[in-house]
Design a protein around this motif. Sequence first.
Motif, PDB file in Angstrom:
ATOM      1  N   LYS A  76       0.825  -1.210   0.000  1.00 43.22           N
ATOM      2  CA  LYS A  76       0.000   0.000   0.000  1.00 43.22           C
ATOM      3  C   LYS A  76       0.858   1.258   0.000  1.00 43.22           C
ATOM      4  CE  LYS A  76      -3.956   2.022   2.401  1.00 43.22           C
ATOM      5  NZ  LYS A  76      -4.897   1.857   3.557  1.00 43.22           N
ATOM      6  N   ILE A  77       1.923   1.255   0.813  1.00 44.26           N
ATOM      7  CA  ILE A  77       2.839   2.406   0.847  1.00 44.26           C
ATOM      8  C   ILE A  77       3.526   2.569  -0.506  1.00 44.26           C
ATOM      9  CG2 ILE A  77       4.968   3.282   1.887  1.00 44.26           C
ATOM     10  CD1 ILE A  77       4.078   1.916   4.491  1.00 44.26           C
ATOM     11  N   LEU A  78       3.950   1.453  -1.119  1.00 47.11           N
ATOM     12  CA  LEU A  78       4.589   1.524  -2.437  1.00 47.11           C
ATOM     13  C   LEU A  78       3.631   2.073  -3.490  1.00 47.11           C
ATOM     14  CD1 LEU A  78       7.054   0.860  -4.183  1.00 47.11           C
ATOM     15  CD2 LEU A  78       6.147  -1.451  -4.458  1.00 47.11           C
ATOM     16  N   LYS A  79       2.359   1.674  -3.399  1.00 47.78           N
ATOM     17  CA  LYS A  79       1.362   2.173  -4.363  1.00 47.78           C
ATOM     18  C   LYS A  79       1.244   3.689  -4.286  1.00 47.78           C
ATOM     19  CE  LYS A  79      -2.927   2.089  -3.263  1.00 47.78           C
ATOM     20  NZ  LYS A  79      -4.299   1.658  -2.889  1.00 47.78           N
ATOM     21  N   TRP A  80       1.133   4.223  -3.087  1.00 47.80           N
ATOM     22  CA  TRP A  80       0.990   5.677  -2.962  1.00 47.80           C
ATOM     23  C   TRP A  80       2.262   6.409  -3.373  1.00 47.80           C
ATOM     24  CZ3 TRP A  80      -3.468   7.767  -3.004  1.00 47.80           C
ATOM     25  CH2 TRP A  80      -4.573   7.125  -2.447  1.00 47.80           C
ATOM     26  N   MET A  81       3.412   5.793  -3.194  1.00 46.63           N
ATOM     27  CA  MET A  81       4.655   6.401  -3.672  1.00 46.63           C
ATOM     28  C   MET A  81       4.663   6.486  -5.200  1.00 46.63           C
ATOM     29  SD  MET A  81       7.486   4.645  -1.124  1.00 46.63           S
ATOM     30  CE  MET A  81       8.840   5.352  -2.068  1.00 46.63           C
ATOM     31  N   VAL A  82       4.243   5.414  -5.868  1.00 48.74           N
ATOM     32  CA  VAL A  82       4.196   5.424  -7.333  1.00 48.74           C
ATOM     33  C   VAL A  82       3.192   6.456  -7.834  1.00 48.74           C
ATOM     34  CG1 VAL A  82       3.584   4.039  -9.364  1.00 48.74           C
ATOM     35  CG2 VAL A  82       4.954   3.041  -7.539  1.00 48.74           C
ATOM     36  N   ILE A  83       2.020   6.526  -7.202  1.00 44.62           N
ATOM     37  CA  ILE A  83       1.009   7.513  -7.602  1.00 44.62           C
ATOM     38  C   ILE A  83       1.530   8.927  -7.399  1.00 44.62           C
ATOM     39  CG2 ILE A  83      -1.261   8.443  -6.996  1.00 44.62           C
ATOM     40  CD1 ILE A  83      -2.155   5.577  -6.400  1.00 44.62           C
ATOM     41  N   GLY A  84       2.207   9.159  -6.257  1.00 46.94           N
ATOM     42  CA  GLY A  84       2.749  10.490  -6.004  1.00 46.94           C
ATOM     43  C   GLY A  84       3.794  10.893  -7.030  1.00 46.94           C
TER      44      GLY A  84
END
Length: 392
Positions: A76-84
Amino acid sequence: MISGDVSTLSLTIRLGIAAGFIIVQSILLWLVVIFFRWLQKKAVFLVKKYSPNLTIKKIRILEAAQIPGAIYSSIKILKWMVIGIQLFLTIPLIFSLFEPTSHLAHALLGYFLAPINKVIAGIYHYIPNLITIIIFIAASKYIIQSLKFFATRIEKGKLIIPGFYSDWAHSTFNILRFLIYAFTVAVIYPYLPGADSRIFQGVSVFVGIVISFGSSSAIGNLVAGLVLTYMRPFKLGDRIQIQNVTGFVVEKSPVIIRLRTHKNEYVTFPNSMVLTSSIINYHTSTTEQGLILNADVSFCYALAWQRVHEILINAALKTNHILEDPKPFVLQTALEDFYARYQINAYTKTVDLVPSIYSELFENIQNGFKEAGLDMTAAHFRINMVDDRRSG
């Protein structure tokens, strides 16, 4: 008119390109969300099915039931990093299409790329120091492994060094390992990133002050443990007495000594206390004639002392784990007003069973006098005076 039409056409094309970027990025964001959602489900399923407990060098970090949650949160943290990152790159690209906002695009890209360039440059310039640190750490690691190899052989008796006892090997290895670690840290300290910064130096001073003021007793116990190791007053498994507590040594650490009594009570002593206390080691007697057990009885003078000696010695010889050679003997320890005191002394090498040996010895003494028709009750007399303070 032509110039105006061209400008309008150019603006229209740029707006179309910007709209295309937004549509493409929206699709990509949707695909990223879908992909990470699938990845979370797949990873959690596989982890639940195949993953054991997470351990590192026999240290359990996470239970098997905790790992799926940790994997889910990490993805989940990796997903938000990619989106950011995706959004942060999209906005400068759109701003760069229009002249009034082109300077903002360069500024935003600079905010993103400048730290990356700084990190890359810092890593590149730090490579020589990193190689130096790796060399020192590798050298200390192989030196410690070599010392551990020799310490293990000495401890198992496969390597004998005159004047160096096998039970010193483990403690000596720990001391040398600590010194090597301390030397390695002192050497690589100047090569660490930010070692010259005031923050790093301030933290180092603070940690040193905390250790100095907070660990004085711990250091005292460590020093006492070191002294006890080389004094060799006892070893693991010995039956000893410390401050009226008798038990078996079940743990020797640099800080504490732990005894297990015959009642399965575990008593812990700080090494500093043990060092300043008298220590009785019952196991050391077994290497010679044996440990002497003794019991006191009293009898009136009407009974011949030779008869008392005979009964006591026979009772001792009937007791299990009492040695016949050296032979038990009797001492007369006191001559009271109405009776004499006798002490039976007997040898044993089975110090692990001392309480049960005493119990059987007492039983045999009682049986011996009972079979001889003798009463073990000693007479006592008391004269009461008028003044209670003078009673005797």
